[in-house]
Motif scaffolding. Structure first.
Motif, short mmCIF file in Angstrom:
data_model
loop_
_atom_site.label_atom_id
_atom_site.label_comp_id
_atom_site.label_asym_id
_atom_site.label_seq_id
_atom_site.Cartn_x
_atom_site.Cartn_y
_atom_site.Cartn_z
N ALA A 12 0.83 -1.20 0.00
CA ALA A 12 0.00 0.00 0.00
C ALA A 12 0.86 1.26 0.00
N GLU A 13 1.94 1.26 0.77
CA GLU A 13 2.84 2.42 0.78
C GLU A 13 3.51 2.60 -0.58
N GLY A 14 3.85 1.49 -1.22
CA GLY A 14 4.44 1.58 -2.55
C GLY A 14 3.46 2.12 -3.57
N LEU A 15 2.18 1.69 -3.48
CA LEU A 15 1.17 2.24 -4.38
C LEU A 15 1.00 3.74 -4.15
N LYS A 16 1.03 4.15 -2.91
CA LYS A 16 0.95 5.58 -2.59
C LYS A 16 2.08 6.35 -3.27
N ALA A 17 3.30 5.81 -3.21
CA ALA A 17 4.45 6.47 -3.83
C ALA A 17 4.28 6.54 -5.34
N SER A 18 3.71 5.47 -5.94
CA SER A 18 3.49 5.46 -7.38
C SER A 18 2.48 6.53 -7.78
N ILE A 19 1.37 6.61 -7.04
CA ILE A 19 0.36 7.62 -7.35
C ILE A 19 0.92 9.02 -7.16
N GLU A 20 1.71 9.23 -6.13
CA GLU A 20 2.33 10.54 -5.91
C GLU A 20 3.24 10.91 -7.08
N HIS A 21 3.94 9.92 -7.62
CA HIS A 21 4.80 10.16 -8.78
C HIS A 21 3.96 10.59 -9.98
N PHE A 22 2.82 9.93 -10.20
CA PHE A 22 1.92 10.32 -11.28
C PHE A 22 1.42 11.75 -11.08
N ARG A 23 1.04 12.08 -9.86
CA ARG A 23 0.48 13.41 -9.59
C ARG A 23 1.51 14.51 -9.80
N ALA A 24 2.78 14.20 -9.57
CA ALA A 24 3.83 15.21 -9.69
C ALA A 24 4.36 15.33 -11.12
N SER A 25 3.94 14.43 -12.01
CA SER A 25 4.47 14.41 -13.38
C SER A 25 3.45 15.01 -14.35
N ALA A 26 3.95 15.59 -15.42
CA ALA A 26 3.09 16.20 -16.42
C ALA A 26 2.67 15.15 -17.44
N GLY A 27 1.95 14.15 -16.98
CA GLY A 27 1.54 13.06 -17.84
C GLY A 27 0.04 13.02 -18.04
N GLN A 28 -0.40 11.99 -18.75
CA GLN A 28 -1.80 11.89 -19.14
C GLN A 28 -2.75 11.82 -17.95
N ALA A 35 -2.28 12.89 -14.65
CA ALA A 35 -2.10 13.80 -13.52
C ALA A 35 -3.35 14.62 -13.23
N ALA A 36 -3.99 15.14 -14.27
CA ALA A 36 -5.17 15.97 -14.04
C ALA A 36 -6.30 15.18 -13.40
N PHE A 37 -6.44 13.91 -13.75
CA PHE A 37 -7.52 13.09 -13.21
C PHE A 37 -7.24 12.63 -11.79
N LEU A 38 -5.97 12.71 -11.37
CA LEU A 38 -5.61 12.38 -9.99
C LEU A 38 -5.63 13.59 -9.07
N ALA A 39 -5.81 14.77 -9.64
CA ALA A 39 -5.73 16.01 -8.86
C ALA A 39 -6.71 16.07 -7.69
N PRO A 40 -7.92 15.49 -7.79
CA PRO A 40 -8.84 15.59 -6.65
C PRO A 40 -8.41 14.83 -5.39
N ILE A 41 -7.37 14.01 -5.47
CA ILE A 41 -6.93 13.26 -4.28
C ILE A 41 -6.33 14.22 -3.27
N ALA A 42 -6.89 14.24 -2.07
CA ALA A 42 -6.39 15.12 -1.01
C ALA A 42 -5.40 14.38 -0.11
N THR A 43 -5.75 13.16 0.28
CA THR A 43 -4.86 12.37 1.15
C THR A 43 -4.89 10.91 0.72
N MET A 44 -3.80 10.20 1.04
CA MET A 44 -3.71 8.76 0.83
C MET A 44 -3.19 8.13 2.11
#
Length: 515
Positions: free
Chosen positions: A117-133, A135-144
């Motif tokens: 679960a912690e690894g998945l969190k790190a992966s999602i954080e990487h997506f959110r911080a990157s200018a990829g396809q 990122a915009a759809f992950l923007a509503p995530i406030a906490t994990m």
């Protein structure tokens, strides 16, 4: 299939065209399935990948990512969801503002790190911080928050109704990256760090030319791996690709309708999937560059002027579908009842009522690429000319065309078909990224979108139809046809497409008879 600062115009056009304009060619050797041949699936793509980092890749990179990255949730060929790296998922409470993912136990990434679960969190954080396809759809995530070793809870600051879809292979965000890969992001651009059935073989890969994948020895489901090798070769010429298919150098070609006749005549399997809504975008809705476009009657007049059935038949033949809406049959927001019939008389009357009975000139920029055929622009121009509107077409190299959106009141339209929620964030909401260059806004459309985003599964389809209906009424776009994605392949390969649905993942293709 089938679209990002984050959803760029190239991602919507090129990403959505992954199977409509992508091409395949293979390395030397006989086709898989022939006597004495090795078990290699040879496929390809029109464009090279923008990156092998799923968080920075565009839709055109999917052929290169699907072999090496298992998604959290697998979108099956029939459109249903199946467990993959996640075994369970659910919204918590009502309003689509909390989501929980339960991961598969015992999964190890190709680099040896475990799935947690912690690894998945790190992966999602990487997506959110990157200018990829994604990122915009992950923007509503406030906490994990990890609820245990294998359970991750997402809390959102606004409703997001399609997280299960987002975490499939279709949107890349479901392609979980190992913690070791996230910790070395520069290496992700040229290597794979996934938990999929294959791993990129750097020693057998030449960037921008061909990519070779071999078995991931740590894959959790070895029975789900059907080939010893997958090769993907970049070949931006579909006639050459079709020739390679005919000579047995390749197994699968993903191409356009222009080679469909040749492929069918040669006896190859042909599968199609609704992929791209094509037409024009009337971006200048406030009339900053073209004052007539500020009047909704003018925008509606342009829609009534176009003979969609005639244009679709001429350009796409049996493979095209006329559409007057930014959606497709089978999507929740699609309406079977057309809004705009072909009615030049009504178009002229609306123009006259708006004070433009004498017509006007409308500049439009289109990309100089086969993905948007000049014949389509000329066909639209011919119909508009009949009601007094002169379309002045400027063709630019795709990147230059994208950069020029605020310099032209209208531009080409080529969207990968997506659910209404995703299209709103990329195309028509006020803060839509990349495809709403003048930041047009409509209070009713924004209200309907918020209502649909918070709705449950039973209520949302009706609200999605209202969203699409409002977009069509506003006349912000001039859709003309639904262009298909097409696959041409040898009968030695089992692709298992479902008519009217996106194609299944490359990683699930198999030798014929082994599905």
């Amino acid at each position: 299939m089938s679209s990002p600062a984050v959803l760029t115009r190239r991602d919507f056009t090129v990403g959505g065209l992954l199977l409509a304009a992508g091409l395949a060619a293979g390395a030397c050797g006989g086709p898989s399935g022939s006597p004495g041949a090795d078990r290699t699936l040879r496929i390809g793509q029109y464009w090279p990948p923008t990156s092998l980092d799923p968080a920075k890749a565009g839709g055109e990179s999917q052929f290169f990512l699907q072999p090496a990255y298992d998604p959290l949730i697998y979108r099956a060929a029939d459109g249903g969801y199946e467990p993959r790296l996640a075994t369970a998922w659910r919204y918590v409470g009502t309003g689509n503002t909390a989501f929980e993912i339960t991961l598969r136990d015992g999964v190890t990434f190709s680099d040896g790190t475990p799935l947690t679960a912690e690894g998945l969190k790190a992966s999602i954080e990487h997506f959110r911080a990157s200018a990829g396809q994604a990122a915009a759809f992950l923007a509503p995530i406030a906490t994990m928050t990890a609820q245990g070793p294998l359970v991750l809870r997402l809390t959102l600051n606004q409703p997001h109704p399609l997280l299960p879809s987002l975490f499939t292979q279709d949107f890349l965000a479901g392609d979980v990256i190992s913690t070791r890969g996230v910790a070395a992001p520069a290496e992700l651009a040229t290597r794979t760090s996934g938990a999929g059935p294959y791993v990129l073989l750097p020693g057998e890969t030449v960037a921008n030319d061909h990519y070779t994948y071999g078995p991931n020895p740590k894959y959790w489901n070895s029975a789900g791996r059907f080939y010893d090798r997958i090769t993907v070769k970049v070949l931006p010429n579909e006639n050459t690709a079709l020739a390679a298919l005919k000579t047995g150098q390749v197994d699968v070609v993903a191409g356009s309708y222009t080679i469909a006749g040749g492929a069918k005549a040669a006896g190859f399997e042909v599968a199609s999937s609704p992929a791209i809504v094509m037409g024009l975008q009337l971006n200048d809705r406030a009339g900053t560059l073209s004052p007539p476009l500020a009047d909704v009657r003018v925008r509606q007049a342009l829609n009534y002027a176009v003979d969609r059935a005639k244009i679709t038949s001429a350009l796409l033949g049996e493979y095209g579908i006329p559409v007057d809406q930014p959606s497709a049959p089978g999507e929740a927001g699609y309406s079977e009842q057309p809004f705009y019939t072909h009615d030049p008389g009504k178009a002229r009357q609306l123009l006259a009522d708006a004070g433009h009975g004498g017509g006007f000139e409308l500049p439009v920029v289109i990309p100089s690429t086969p993905a948007f055929p000049g014949d389509l622009a000329q066909a639209i121009a011919s119909d508009l000319r009949e009601v007094g509107v002169t379309l002045r077409v400027t063709a630019k190299e795709p990147t230059a065309a994208n950069s020029a959106l605020t310099q032209f009141p209208a531009s080409s339209m080529g969207w990968g078909v997506l659910p209404a929620y995703f299209m709103g964030r990329g195309l028509w909401l006020k803060d839509a990224i990349g495809m709403n260059p003048f930041h047009s806004s409509d209070p009713e459309l924004e209200r309907l979108d918020r209502q649909a985003a918070a709705a449950d599964e039973a209520t949302r389809p009706a609200l999605d139809r209202k969203v699409i209906r409002r977009v069509v009424e506003l006349g912000w776009f001039l859709p003309v046809c639904l262009s298909p994605g097409l696959l041409f392949y040898r009968n030695t390969v089992g692709v298992d497409p479902v008519p009217g649905k996106p194609f299944p993942s490359v990683a699930s293709w198999h030798p014929a008879g082994r599905g």
